[in-house]
Design an enzyme around this catalytic site. Structure first.
Site, mmCIF file in Angstrom:
data_model
loop_
_atom_site.group_PDB
_atom_site.id
_atom_site.type_symbol
_atom_site.label_atom_id
_atom_site.label_comp_id
_atom_site.label_asym_id
_atom_site.label_seq_id
_atom_site.Cartn_x
_atom_site.Cartn_y
_atom_site.Cartn_z
ATOM 1 N N GLY A 1 -5.061 -11.174 -8.632
ATOM 2 C CA GLY A 1 -5.749 -10.133 -7.862
ATOM 3 C C GLY A 1 -4.983 -8.827 -7.666
ATOM 4 N N ASN B 1 -12.332 -1.333 5.033
ATOM 5 C CA ASN B 1 -10.881 -1.297 4.809
ATOM 6 C C ASN B 1 -10.352 0.117 4.621
ATOM 7 O OD1 ASN B 1 -11.772 -0.782 2.169
ATOM 8 N ND2 ASN B 1 -9.846 -1.577 1.361
ATOM 9 N N LYS C 1 -10.663 -5.704 9.911
ATOM 10 C CA LYS C 1 -11.666 -5.100 9.013
ATOM 11 C C LYS C 1 -13.069 -5.075 9.615
ATOM 12 C CE LYS C 1 -9.227 -5.999 4.691
ATOM 13 N NZ LYS C 1 -9.298 -6.528 3.325
ATOM 14 N N THR D 1 -6.349 -3.408 7.464
ATOM 15 C CA THR D 1 -6.189 -4.745 6.899
ATOM 16 C C THR D 1 -6.372 -5.804 7.981
ATOM 17 O OG1 THR D 1 -4.836 -6.114 5.444
ATOM 18 C CG2 THR D 1 -3.645 -4.790 7.066
ATOM 19 N N LEU E 1 -8.414 -13.839 -6.543
ATOM 20 C CA LEU E 1 -8.124 -12.681 -5.681
ATOM 21 C C LEU E 1 -6.674 -12.694 -5.215
ATOM 22 C CD1 LEU E 1 -11.086 -12.090 -5.837
ATOM 23 C CD2 LEU E 1 -11.217 -12.020 -3.366
ATOM 24 N N ASP F 1 -12.410 -2.593 -1.071
ATOM 25 C CA ASP F 1 -12.026 -3.889 -1.668
ATOM 26 C C ASP F 1 -13.044 -4.271 -2.739
ATOM 27 O OD1 ASP F 1 -9.756 -4.486 -0.167
ATOM 28 O OD2 ASP F 1 -10.906 -5.406 1.456
ATOM 29 N N TYR G 1 -2.700 -12.672 -5.424
ATOM 30 C CA TYR G 1 -1.709 -12.117 -6.359
ATOM 31 C C TYR G 1 -0.291 -12.578 -6.052
ATOM 32 C CZ TYR G 1 -1.546 -8.701 -2.605
ATOM 33 O OH TYR G 1 -1.464 -8.108 -1.377
ATOM 34 N N SER H 1 0.802 -1.232 0.000
ATOM 35 C CA SER H 1 0.000 0.000 0.000
ATOM 36 C C SER H 1 0.836 1.285 0.000
ATOM 37 C CB SER H 1 -0.984 -0.005 1.170
ATOM 38 O OG SER H 1 -1.966 -0.977 0.934
ATOM 39 N N ALA I 1 -13.460 -11.945 2.216
ATOM 40 C CA ALA I 1 -13.347 -11.371 0.871
ATOM 41 C C ALA I 1 -14.509 -11.849 -0.009
ATOM 42 C CB ALA I 1 -12.014 -11.766 0.247
HETATM 43 P P1 NAP Z 1 -10.845 -15.813 5.091
HETATM 44 O O1 NAP Z 1 -11.937 -14.945 5.600
HETATM 45 O O2 NAP Z 1 -9.909 -16.465 6.037
HETATM 46 O O3 NAP Z 1 -11.567 -16.968 4.194
HETATM 47 C C1 NAP Z 1 -10.810 -18.053 3.705
HETATM 48 C C2 NAP Z 1 -11.632 -18.853 2.702
HETATM 49 O O4 NAP Z 1 -10.793 -19.910 2.204
HETATM 50 C C3 NAP Z 1 -12.873 -19.518 3.304
HETATM 51 O O5 NAP Z 1 -13.861 -19.637 2.312
HETATM 52 C C4 NAP Z 1 -12.319 -20.892 3.686
HETATM 53 O O6 NAP Z 1 -13.289 -21.906 3.756
HETATM 54 C C5 NAP Z 1 -11.400 -21.172 2.514
HETATM 55 N N1 NAP Z 1 -10.393 -22.170 2.872
HETATM 56 C C6 NAP Z 1 -9.347 -22.013 3.716
HETATM 57 N N2 NAP Z 1 -8.646 -23.163 3.818
HETATM 58 C C7 NAP Z 1 -9.290 -24.067 3.023
HETATM 59 C C8 NAP Z 1 -9.041 -25.435 2.694
HETATM 60 N N3 NAP Z 1 -7.992 -26.107 3.191
HETATM 61 N N4 NAP Z 1 -9.889 -26.053 1.821
HETATM 62 C C9 NAP Z 1 -10.949 -25.377 1.304
HETATM 63 N N5 NAP Z 1 -11.225 -24.091 1.557
HETATM 64 C C10 NAP Z 1 -10.402 -23.430 2.410
HETATM 65 O O7 NAP Z 1 -9.906 -15.029 4.065
HETATM 66 P P2 NAP Z 1 -10.292 -13.760 3.144
HETATM 67 O O8 NAP Z 1 -9.968 -12.517 3.869
HETATM 68 O O9 NAP Z 1 -11.677 -13.979 2.640
HETATM 69 O O10 NAP Z 1 -9.243 -13.876 1.951
HETATM 70 C C11 NAP Z 1 -9.342 -14.901 0.950
HETATM 71 C C12 NAP Z 1 -8.264 -14.691 -0.107
HETATM 72 O O11 NAP Z 1 -8.495 -13.477 -0.812
HETATM 73 C C13 NAP Z 1 -6.856 -14.582 0.506
HETATM 74 O O12 NAP Z 1 -5.981 -15.369 -0.277
HETATM 75 C C14 NAP Z 1 -6.499 -13.119 0.359
HETATM 76 O O13 NAP Z 1 -5.111 -12.940 0.156
HETATM 77 C C15 NAP Z 1 -7.285 -12.725 -0.897
HETATM 78 N N6 NAP Z 1 -7.623 -11.265 -0.923
HETATM 79 C C16 NAP Z 1 -7.120 -10.500 -1.937
HETATM 80 C C17 NAP Z 1 -7.430 -9.134 -1.998
HETATM 81 C C18 NAP Z 1 -6.867 -8.297 -3.126
HETATM 82 O O14 NAP Z 1 -6.866 -7.061 -3.006
HETATM 83 N N7 NAP Z 1 -6.427 -8.881 -4.203
HETATM 84 C C19 NAP Z 1 -8.258 -8.554 -1.024
HETATM 85 C C20 NAP Z 1 -8.778 -9.370 -0.005
HETATM 86 C C21 NAP Z 1 -8.449 -10.731 0.033
HETATM 87 P P3 NAP Z 1 -14.028 -22.244 5.165
HETATM 88 O O15 NAP Z 1 -15.093 -21.211 5.325
HETATM 89 O O16 NAP Z 1 -14.570 -23.617 4.965
HETATM 90 O O17 NAP Z 1 -12.974 -22.182 6.233
#
Ligand code: NAP
Length: 293
Positions: free
Chosen positions: A253, A94, A73, A69, A230, A109, A232, A24, A137
């Protein structure tokens, strides 16, 4: 050349834990330098027990705006004076914008993902969408897709109850049955007579576990015309490779990250950043990450 810091310099920053690997500052300081704006952006590592004091202190110090972050959030919301309607529905903030008497919270986001998709000519309106994941996300993505007119969003998650909860909330808010919740292994039941836009919003495939994809079955990828991950880091995920090997287009992403920052910068400064300026920042981000395409 960096502007001199003086008595007029405005301060923006990022609060989270950890914040040490954030991109950022590169986004905001590059935008400010490009515009000749007297503004600096600094990351702040904040421990949970200090979150309220950090926000109050930032307001007291005349900080112009903050990004928030993981893991704050949601936790930041009770410390805000006001919250944007969509951010409130999503339950995650965010970006904090200074207003009279306190900060107002936004979720850029979600807007960032929409702008990233538009910039890649990916449309949401009228689309059949597969959303993988139901975490923080994915929840924002679900609201974005529904509010931008997706025909249907099939939301698949390892824990199906979480997909059901998101679907119920979004459908109620939209007043239509736009979201269909499923377990992750239910992808075999997706209607096969059409091709989908797939948005990968699980944390599977994130560095260093770069060989993993939440669905490995190649038959699934034959259903996808466009895949948007999402993640990167890495810039080519296993999910993206599987989409491309089945003939689809695939994106990482990083542009979502770019635009969530650009939109926060616009909110803080009350300006519009042109696509050219945004893409110049993006070129710097790609260079920093060693991404060529
Ligand atoms: P989060 O709230 O922790 O959610 C994680 C997700 O992944 C849940 O749906 C979870 O399923 C699933 N998951 C985790 N381990 C798993 C496994 N072993 N098998 C199957 N599913 C699994 O995380 P988040 O904040 O939503 O972020 C998700 C991704 O988006 C991250 O990689 C993050 O880096 C990316 N992101 C990118 C941006 C961007 O600006 N590009 C912004 C935000 C987030 P369960 O519900 O079953 O646990």
């Amino acid at each position: 050349m960096r502007q001199q810091i003086d008595g007029y310099t405005r301060l923006c920053g990022l609060i989270g834990n950890p914040v040490e690997h954030t991109m950022s500052p590169a986004i905001h300081n590059t935008l400010a330098e490009g515009e000749g704006r007297n503004l600096v952006y600094v990351p702040f590592h904040v421990e949970r027990e200090n979150l309220g004091r950090a926000i109050e202190g930032a307001y007291g110090l005349n900080v112009l705006g903050l990004n928030v972050t993981v893991p704050y959030k949601g936790e930041v919301i009770p410390f805000l004076k006001e919250i944007d309607r969509m951010a409130e529905r999503i339950g995650a903030v965010n970006t904090l914008v200074r207003t009279d008497g306190g900060f107002k919270g936004y979720n850029t986001d979600m807007m960032g993902l929409y702008r990233a998709m538009r910039s890649e000519n990916i449309s949401i309106e009228g689309e059949e969408i597969i959303l993988l994941g139901a975490g923080g996300a994915a929840r924002a993505v679900a609201f974005m897709c529904a509010s931008r007119g997706a025909a249907r969003v099939w939301i698949l998650n390892r824990t199906p109850e979480k997909a059901e909860a998101v679907a119920e909330e979004v459908n109620t808010q939209q007043g239509r049955e736009c979201l269909v919740p499923m377990g992750m292994e239910d992808y075999v039941r997706l209607p096969g007579d059409r091709r989908y836009l797939a948005i990968q919003a699980t944390s599977i495939g994130l560095y260093p576990k770069v060989d993993e994809a939440v669905i490995q079955d190649r038959d699934f990828y034959k259903k996808i015309h466009t895949g948007f991950d999402l993640i990167y880091r890495p810039s080519t995920t296993r999910f993206m490779t599987l989409v491309r090997e089945s003939g689809g287009r695939a994106f990482h992403g990083l542009k979502m990250l770019l635009y969530q920052g650009v939109i926060a910068y616009e909110l803080w400064n009350g300006i519009s950043v042109s696509e050219e300026e945004a893409l110049a920042v993006y070129a710097g981000m790609k260079e920093a990450m060693g991404i060529e395409e």
